[in-house]
Design a protein around this motif. Structure first.
Motif, short mmCIF file in Angstrom:
data_model
loop_
_atom_site.label_atom_id
_atom_site.label_comp_id
_atom_site.label_asym_id
_atom_site.label_seq_id
_atom_site.Cartn_x
_atom_site.Cartn_y
_atom_site.Cartn_z
N LEU A 1 0.83 -1.20 0.00
CA LEU A 1 0.00 0.00 0.00
C LEU A 1 0.87 1.26 0.00
O LEU A 1 0.59 2.22 -0.72
N ILE A 2 1.92 1.26 0.81
CA ILE A 2 2.79 2.43 0.90
C ILE A 2 3.56 2.64 -0.39
O ILE A 2 3.62 3.75 -0.94
N LEU A 3 4.14 1.55 -0.94
CA LEU A 3 4.93 1.67 -2.16
C LEU A 3 4.06 2.06 -3.35
O LEU A 3 4.47 2.81 -4.23
N THR A 4 2.84 1.56 -3.38
CA THR A 4 1.92 1.91 -4.47
C THR A 4 1.54 3.39 -4.41
O THR A 4 1.42 4.06 -5.44
N GLY B 1 -9.21 -2.70 4.71
CA GLY B 1 -9.32 -4.02 4.08
C GLY B 1 -8.62 -4.02 2.73
O GLY B 1 -9.13 -3.41 1.77
N ASN B 2 -7.47 -4.69 2.64
CA ASN B 2 -6.70 -4.73 1.40
C ASN B 2 -7.06 -5.98 0.61
O ASN B 2 -7.73 -6.88 1.10
N LYS B 3 -6.60 -5.99 -0.65
CA LYS B 3 -6.80 -7.11 -1.57
C LYS B 3 -8.26 -7.24 -2.00
O LYS B 3 -8.80 -8.35 -2.13
N ALA B 4 -8.91 -6.10 -2.22
CA ALA B 4 -10.29 -6.13 -2.70
C ALA B 4 -10.38 -6.78 -4.07
O ALA B 4 -11.45 -7.27 -4.47
N ALA C 1 -4.06 -2.67 -3.42
CA ALA C 1 -2.77 -2.16 -3.88
C ALA C 1 -2.52 -2.57 -5.32
O ALA C 1 -1.98 -1.79 -6.12
N ARG C 2 -2.94 -3.79 -5.69
CA ARG C 2 -2.69 -4.28 -7.06
C ARG C 2 -3.46 -3.46 -8.10
O ARG C 2 -2.93 -3.14 -9.16
N ASP C 3 -4.72 -3.11 -7.77
CA ASP C 3 -5.54 -2.37 -8.73
C ASP C 3 -5.49 -0.86 -8.50
O ASP C 3 -6.21 -0.10 -9.16
N LEU C 4 -4.66 -0.40 -7.56
CA LEU C 4 -4.54 1.02 -7.21
C LEU C 4 -5.89 1.61 -6.80
O LEU C 4 -6.20 2.77 -7.07
N LYS C 5 -6.68 0.79 -6.12
CA LYS C 5 -8.02 1.22 -5.72
C LYS C 5 -7.99 1.84 -4.32
O LYS C 5 -7.55 1.20 -3.37
N ASN C 6 -8.46 3.08 -4.21
CA ASN C 6 -8.62 3.77 -2.93
C ASN C 6 -7.31 3.92 -2.14
O ASN C 6 -7.33 4.01 -0.91
N PHE D 1 -5.00 7.06 2.82
CA PHE D 1 -4.14 7.96 3.61
C PHE D 1 -4.84 9.29 3.88
O PHE D 1 -4.58 9.94 4.90
N TYR D 2 -5.76 9.70 3.00
CA TYR D 2 -6.56 10.90 3.27
C TYR D 2 -7.44 10.68 4.49
O TYR D 2 -7.51 11.53 5.38
N TYR D 3 -8.10 9.52 4.56
CA TYR D 3 -8.98 9.24 5.71
C TYR D 3 -8.17 9.06 6.99
O TYR D 3 -8.64 9.42 8.08
N ALA D 4 -6.96 8.54 6.86
CA ALA D 4 -6.11 8.42 8.05
C ALA D 4 -5.73 9.80 8.57
O ALA D 4 -5.78 10.06 9.78
N GLN D 5 -5.36 10.68 7.66
CA GLN D 5 -5.04 12.06 8.05
C GLN D 5 -6.27 12.77 8.61
O GLN D 5 -6.21 13.47 9.63
#
Length: 636
Positions: free
Chosen positions: A34-37, A131-134, A165-170, A175-179
């Motif tokens: 997620l971070i690298l993407t 939730g990752n890997k959607a 992370a694979r599909d670059l979804k959300n 990170f916006y919602y985390a902030q």
């Protein structure tokens, strides 16, 4: 004196200057991906065990706040390092894999209990469930129910988001919602369990509502709503927007509008609606514009803004400050009798954590025959308090919601005067508040003199009062309007106070019926070291005078040391009070080098030469405001 006022409880939490986001979760859930993407905007071919800490600059974040993103790896780091990172984090993203139910179970079995244990006794940290890997699963309503159940059970969980992370979804949304969970947390505002705003949030919003209710009718009109909108969001609502807002309120609650104006319940409903729709940043923007921190207490920097004051400078209310105080008086003078009753004062100061003054303090300024504070007295009391303790003024202006344009500080309400030494060298001043020390032996009439200054005679004075009235303040007209503060100096402290840097003018009182009275103030006056303008006042003029036991005639002595002749004064009856004495003291303060202060006409011409003062403009504004207010009322 009660002028060392208690400012009340204030908070210390303000908007963070940066946000530290920590990603935790079981191995292989995709934290590092997620971070690298996010950084490369593409899914990495090779994924290390742990990503290095990265910084997202403020200019690329919606909230304009830099973020530090930290990865945690159970393979490379210890339990102690995990606890250390949790302590340093502002928000924690707990990542799970949507295709692995065991990682969901571990949220409540391990990750949330561990975070609770580390933060126990401290500030609750917001948590985002990720939730990752959607891309690896279909929509599963039962899995979503499990996550919603966790959110209901743990109020510190701000939100959940599914991504890939694979599909670059959300990814950026994560990170916006985390902030956002740090900058605009839901937990202080709203109870998910009770499905309503929390009590402290309601109290804060009630203060904002009362401040915006400029006519004090307990409703927000369209113009008042637009002023709120303009102050908080820098632009008014368009007419159609106002109609839509009121339409939503009318449709959802029965008591949200009254006479097509927004009630407090309607105001609360709108804020609740924003929060329930995930737009809590709207509520937080308003709260922060009105001085609140994340703990929903007024921030320390808002209540006590930093103000540099030189050792020989003073603090006065500015034009804006005096206008705000005047408007406050008119807003709460509901019966328009030009005085504030006890009930009206209580209504005015309900926003302050403690009552700013008591009945004894009202003896320092002018009141009406019923003891209620008048507009002149109200302004004078704020002027006096600002001169003696500007921190008190700034704090109470914060509580009462001083607003000046887009300013979020009370500092425009006051002005720091030029150094007194500069005034002396230039032989002129732009100050409007002056301090007069009143000296006199016991029995000379100092207290009566001070009370006469605020239009109270001896017949109005209760000597049994336990409150020592050492200050009085009032406006003085000498062709221009200034404020004069009289300070009664204890006779035992006279010598050490005589050469104080605070003195603008010294007033020496003696009792004409006591033959030894003048000799005492004469000896005191001889110890004056500084070039301070002085005036001598013969008190108890209603009694036949006796010859004073002094080495030279009293009139000759006074003529040698004062630009005005001896003044005679009686405070026996309010019909005998001669205010020219106070006008001459004001003139001595403003024009300490003039040799013509015994001429009323020359005083007037000098004042005109210097021009209208700040206070004169404000007093004129009071007259016009009151006239137009009543004219409008009469026409309606």
């Amino acid at each position: 004196m009660v002028y060392c006022f208690t400012s009340g409880i204030v908070g210390t939490m303000s908007t963070p200057k940066n946000v530290r986001i920590l990603l935790v979760g079981d191995d292989a859930v995709g934290k590092t991906s997620l971070i690298l993407t996010l950084v490369s905007e593409e899914f990495p071919d090779e994924v290390p065990a742990r990503a290095e800490e990265i910084t997202i600059t403020a200019d690329v974040t919606p909230e304009r706040v830099p973020s530090h993103i930290v990865d945690f790896s159970t393979a490379e780091q210890s339990e102690d390092e995990l606890r250390d990172e949790i302590e340093k984090a502002d928000v924690i993203a707990v990542v799970y894999a949507l295709n692995d139910d065991e990682t969901i179970r571990r949220i409540t079995d391990y990750w949330l209990p561990t975070i609770h244990e580390v933060t126990a006794g401290g500030t609750q940290k917001p948590i985002v469930l990720v939730g990752n890997k959607a891309d690896a699963v279909d929509v599963n309503s039962s899995r979503m129910e499990d996550i919603v159940s966790i959110m209901d059970q743990f109020p510190e969980v701000e939100t959940c988001i599914e991504c890939s992370a694979r599909d670059l979804k959300n990814i950026s949304e994560l990170f916006y919602y985390a902030q956002k969970a740090v900058l605009h947390p839901t937990a202080p505002l709203y109870s998910n369990e009770e499905k309503e705003l929390k009590p402290r949030c309601v109290i804060a919003l009630e203060r904002i509502f009362k401040i915006c209710d400029s006519d004090n009718d307990e409703l927000l009109s369209d113009s008042e709503l637009n002023e709120f909108q303009r102050f908080c969001f820098k632009s008014p609502l368009p007419p159609q927007g106002l109609l839509e807002v009121k339409g939503i309120v009318r449709k959802n609650i029965n008591d949200g509008l009254d006479d097509n104006k927004l009630t407090f319940n309607g105001f609360l409903f709108l804020q609740t609606l924003f929060i329930m729709k995930g737009r809590q940043e709207i509520t937080w923007t308003a709260l922060r514009k009105f001085g609140y921190g994340n703990d929903l207490e007024l921030r320390e920097d808002y209540v006590h803004p930093r103000l540099e004051v030189g050792s020989d400078s003073t603090v006065e209310l500015s034009v804006q400050g005096l206008e705000f105080i005047r408007d406050l008086f008119c807003k709460f003078d509901q019966d328009e009798d030009d005085a504030l009753s006890k009930e009206e004062q209580e209504d005015l100061f309900c926003l302050c954590p403690v009552a700013p003054w008591n009945d004894d303090n009202l003896k320092t300024v002018a009141t009406n025959a019923d003891g209620m504070i008048t507009l002149d007295g109200f302004l004078s009391l704020w002027v006096l308090a600002s001169y003696l303790n500007h921190e008190w003024t700034l704090a109470n202006l914060a509580y009462l919601g001083f607003i000046q344009g887009e300013q979020e500080s009370q500092l425009p309400a006051v002005r720091v005067t030029r150094s007194k030494s500069v005034d002396l060298s230039k032989r002129r001043t732009n100050r409007n508040v002056f301090m007069c020390y009143v000296f006199g032996p016991p029995g000379s009439g100092k207290t009566a003199f001070l009370q006469a200054f605020v239009n109270r005679s001896l017949k109005d004075y209760d000597p049994s009062t336990s409150f020592p009235i050492k200050y009085t303040a009032n406006s003085v007209s000498i062709g221009k309007e200034i404020y004069l503060v009289l300070h009664e100096v204890n006779w035992d402290k006279s010598v050490e106070k005589l050469n104080s840097d605070k003195i603008d003018v010294a007033c020496f009182l003696y009792d004409v019926s006591n033959p030894d009275s003048f000799s005492k103030i004469g000896k005191l006056h001889q110890r004056l070291e500084k070039d301070i303008p002085c005036m001598f006042v013969a008190m108890k003029n209603d009694i036949s005078p006796v010859k004073q036991n002094y080495v030279i005639p009293v009139a000759d002595y006074c003529k040698s040391y004062s630009p005005v002749p001896i003044q005679t004064f009686s405070a026996l009856d309010d019909t005998q009070i001669d205010r020219k004495v106070f006008e001459k003291l004001g003139s001595l303060s403003l024009y300490p080098y003039s040799n013509q202060l015994d001429s009323d006409s020359s005083l007037s011409s000098m004042a005109v030469t210097f021009g209208l003062s700040l206070a004169a403009v404000v007093v004129l504004g009071v007259v016009v405001y009151r006239f137009t207010k009543r004219a409008t009322s009469g026409s309606s």
